[in-house]
Design a protein around this motif. Structure first.
Motif, PDB file in Angstrom:
ATOM      1  N   ALA A  41       0.840  -1.207   0.000  1.00  0.00           N
ATOM      2  CA  ALA A  41       0.000   0.000   0.000  1.00  0.00           C
ATOM      3  C   ALA A  41       0.873   1.255   0.000  1.00  0.00           C
ATOM      4  N   ILE A  42       1.916   1.254   0.817  1.00  0.00           N
ATOM      5  CA  ILE A  42       2.814   2.404   0.881  1.00  0.00           C
ATOM      6  C   ILE A  42       3.539   2.577  -0.454  1.00  0.00           C
ATOM      7  N   TRP A  43       3.982   1.476  -1.047  1.00  0.00           N
ATOM      8  CA  TRP A  43       4.636   1.522  -2.355  1.00  0.00           C
ATOM      9  C   TRP A  43       3.714   2.173  -3.396  1.00  0.00           C
ATOM     10  N   LEU A  44       2.441   1.768  -3.398  1.00  0.00           N
ATOM     11  CA  LEU A  44       1.478   2.340  -4.343  1.00  0.00           C
ATOM     12  C   LEU A  44       1.257   3.832  -4.076  1.00  0.00           C
ATOM     13  N   ALA A  45       1.153   4.199  -2.794  1.00  0.00           N
ATOM     14  CA  ALA A  45       0.897   5.598  -2.437  1.00  0.00           C
ATOM     15  C   ALA A  45       2.078   6.505  -2.757  1.00  0.00           C
ATOM     16  N   GLU A  46       3.247   5.931  -2.920  1.00  0.00           N
ATOM     17  CA  GLU A  46       4.406   6.724  -3.331  1.00  0.00           C
ATOM     18  C   GLU A  46       4.386   7.010  -4.826  1.00  0.00           C
ATOM     19  N   ARG A  47       3.538   6.298  -5.565  1.00  0.00           N
ATOM     20  CA  ARG A  47       3.518   6.405  -7.021  1.00  0.00           C
ATOM     21  C   ARG A  47       2.203   6.938  -7.580  1.00  0.00           C
ATOM     22  N   MET A  48       1.147   6.901  -6.772  1.00  0.00           N
ATOM     23  CA  MET A  48      -0.181   7.299  -7.242  1.00  0.00           C
ATOM     24  C   MET A  48      -0.886   8.100  -6.155  1.00  0.00           C
ATOM     25  N   SER A  49      -1.958   8.781  -6.545  1.00  0.00           N
ATOM     26  CA  SER A  49      -2.783   9.514  -5.591  1.00  0.00           C
ATOM     27  C   SER A  49      -4.130   8.831  -5.449  1.00  0.00           C
ATOM     28  N   PHE A  50      -4.676   8.889  -4.241  1.00  0.00           N
ATOM     29  CA  PHE A  50      -5.960   8.252  -3.959  1.00  0.00           C
ATOM     30  C   PHE A  50      -6.886   9.232  -3.259  1.00  0.00           C
ATOM     31  N   ASP A  51      -8.167   9.151  -3.615  1.00  0.00           N
ATOM     32  CA  ASP A  51      -9.184   9.962  -2.948  1.00  0.00           C
ATOM     33  C   ASP A  51      -9.579   9.350  -1.611  1.00  0.00           C
ATOM     34  N   ALA A  52      -9.486   8.027  -1.532  1.00  0.00           N
ATOM     35  CA  ALA A  52      -9.881   7.325  -0.310  1.00  0.00           C
ATOM     36  C   ALA A  52      -9.059   6.051  -0.169  1.00  0.00           C
ATOM     37  N   VAL A  53      -8.922   5.618   1.076  1.00  0.00           N
ATOM     38  CA  VAL A  53      -8.242   4.365   1.394  1.00  0.00           C
ATOM     39  C   VAL A  53      -9.142   3.582   2.333  1.00  0.00           C
ATOM     40  N   ILE A  54      -9.450   2.339   1.964  1.00  0.00           N
ATOM     41  CA  ILE A  54     -10.189   1.436   2.841  1.00  0.00           C
ATOM     42  C   ILE A  54      -9.168   0.428   3.346  1.00  0.00           C
ATOM     43  N   PHE A  55      -8.994   0.385   4.667  1.00  0.00           N
ATOM     44  CA  PHE A  55      -7.865  -0.289   5.283  1.00  0.00           C
ATOM     45  C   PHE A  55      -8.344  -1.300   6.317  1.00  0.00           C
ATOM     46  N   GLU A  56      -7.957  -2.554   6.187  1.00  0.00           N
ATOM     47  CA  GLU A  56      -8.238  -3.563   7.216  1.00  0.00           C
ATOM     48  C   GLU A  56      -7.555  -3.122   8.508  1.00  0.00           C
ATOM     49  N   PRO A  89       2.534  11.679  -0.146  1.00  0.00           N
ATOM     50  CA  PRO A  89       1.828  12.696  -0.932  1.00  0.00           C
ATOM     51  C   PRO A  89       0.578  12.154  -1.624  1.00  0.00           C
ATOM     52  N   GLY A  90       0.598  10.902  -2.059  1.00  0.00           N
ATOM     53  CA  GLY A  90      -0.545  10.321  -2.755  1.00  0.00           C
ATOM     54  C   GLY A  90      -1.764  10.098  -1.884  1.00  0.00           C
ATOM     55  N   CYS A  91      -1.581  10.201  -0.561  1.00  0.00           N
ATOM     56  CA  CYS A  91      -2.698   9.995   0.369  1.00  0.00           C
ATOM     57  C   CYS A  91      -2.909  11.177   1.306  1.00  0.00           C
ATOM     58  N   ALA A  92      -2.198  12.259   1.079  1.00  0.00           N
ATOM     59  CA  ALA A  92      -2.259  13.402   1.989  1.00  0.00           C
ATOM     60  C   ALA A  92      -3.670  13.958   2.158  1.00  0.00           C
ATOM     61  N   ARG A  93      -4.489  13.847   1.120  1.00  0.00           N
ATOM     62  CA  ARG A  93      -5.856  14.379   1.189  1.00  0.00           C
ATOM     63  C   ARG A  93      -6.906  13.277   1.136  1.00  0.00           C
ATOM     64  N   SER A  94      -6.479  12.053   1.334  1.00  0.00           N
ATOM     65  CA  SER A  94      -7.400  10.908   1.247  1.00  0.00           C
ATOM     66  C   SER A  94      -8.288  10.805   2.475  1.00  0.00           C
ATOM     67  N   ARG A  95      -9.487  10.280   2.263  1.00  0.00           N
ATOM     68  CA  ARG A  95     -10.343   9.840   3.369  1.00  0.00           C
ATOM     69  C   ARG A  95      -9.888   8.433   3.724  1.00  0.00           C
ATOM     70  N   PHE A  96      -9.776   8.154   4.994  1.00  0.00           N
ATOM     71  CA  PHE A  96      -9.369   6.828   5.447  1.00  0.00           C
ATOM     72  C   PHE A  96     -10.528   6.146   6.156  1.00  0.00           C
ATOM     73  N   ILE A  97     -10.819   4.929   5.711  1.00  0.00           N
ATOM     74  CA  ILE A  97     -11.856   4.110   6.330  1.00  0.00           C
ATOM     75  C   ILE A  97     -11.164   2.859   6.845  1.00  0.00           C
ATOM     76  N   VAL A  98     -11.188   2.668   8.152  1.00  0.00           N
ATOM     77  CA  VAL A  98     -10.574   1.494   8.761  1.00  0.00           C
ATOM     78  C   VAL A  98     -11.678   0.499   9.070  1.00  0.00           C
ATOM     79  N   ALA A  99     -11.539  -0.709   8.532  1.00  0.00           N
ATOM     80  CA  ALA A  99     -12.546  -1.755   8.677  1.00  0.00           C
ATOM     81  C   ALA A  99     -12.164  -2.697   9.812  1.00  0.00           C
ATOM     82  N   ALA A 100     -12.994  -2.734  10.834  1.00  0.00           N
ATOM     83  CA  ALA A 100     -12.765  -3.600  11.992  1.00  0.00           C
ATOM     84  C   ALA A 100     -13.643  -4.840  11.887  1.00  0.00           C
ATOM     85  N   SER A 101     -13.112  -5.947  12.353  1.00  0.00           N
ATOM     86  CA  SER A 101     -13.837  -7.213  12.249  1.00  0.00           C
ATOM     87  C   SER A 101     -14.793  -7.460  13.401  1.00  0.00           C
TER      88      SER A 101
END
Length: 135
Positions: A41-56, A89-101
């Motif tokens: 995920a970090i590798w991708l965020a160093e290369r691309m920008s995302f509007d949102a991240v859904i994270f386990e 930088p690719g996630c600096a303005r992203s919304r983060f959604i953390v999914a709990a089990s």
């Protein structure tokens, strides 16, 4: 359908959850890119920008591979992978959604959570996800 197509990074170790979220997001007109661990995920965020991240939650909190979601973690260190992503930088303005089990996972999340982070429960409520992403 969403008013604007979003670029969403989905980080989950479970292939079924990745598939479900990818299908949900693409059905709403969004682009979904997936990672099965925080390092990717970090590798991708160093290369691309995302509007949102859904994270386990167990990955966001730096889980050990032993299966104990938060083993060996303390306080703010528990959000290592999530904080590392937020700093890219690719996630600096992203919304983060953390999914709990379940309640056990949410009780172990360090509080307060960083600004811009919302916790949701799995199984996912697709209407809740839609609102969090598109509103």
């Amino acid at each position: 359908k969403a008013g604007r197509a979003l670029d969403v990074l989905v980080v989950d170790s479970n292939p079924d959850e990745l598939s479900f979220l990818t299908n949900f997001l693409t059905s709403r007109g969004h682009a979904a890119l997936t990672a099965r661990d925080g390092e990717r995920a970090i590798w991708l965020a160093e290369r691309m920008s995302f509007d949102a991240v859904i994270f386990e939650a167990s990955i966001a909190c730096g889980a050990r591979e032993s299966g104990d979601a938060l083993a060996g973690s303390r306080g703010r260190e528990r959000l290592g992978a999530l904080r590392a992503l937020q700093a890219r930088p690719g996630c600096a303005r992203s919304r983060f959604i953390v999914a709990a089990s379940g309640p056990e996972t949410t009780r172990r999340l360090p509080l307060p959570l960083p600004p811009g982070v919302t916790v949701v429960m799995r199984p996912y409520d697709v209407e809740e996800l839609r609102l969090l992403l598109e509103e």
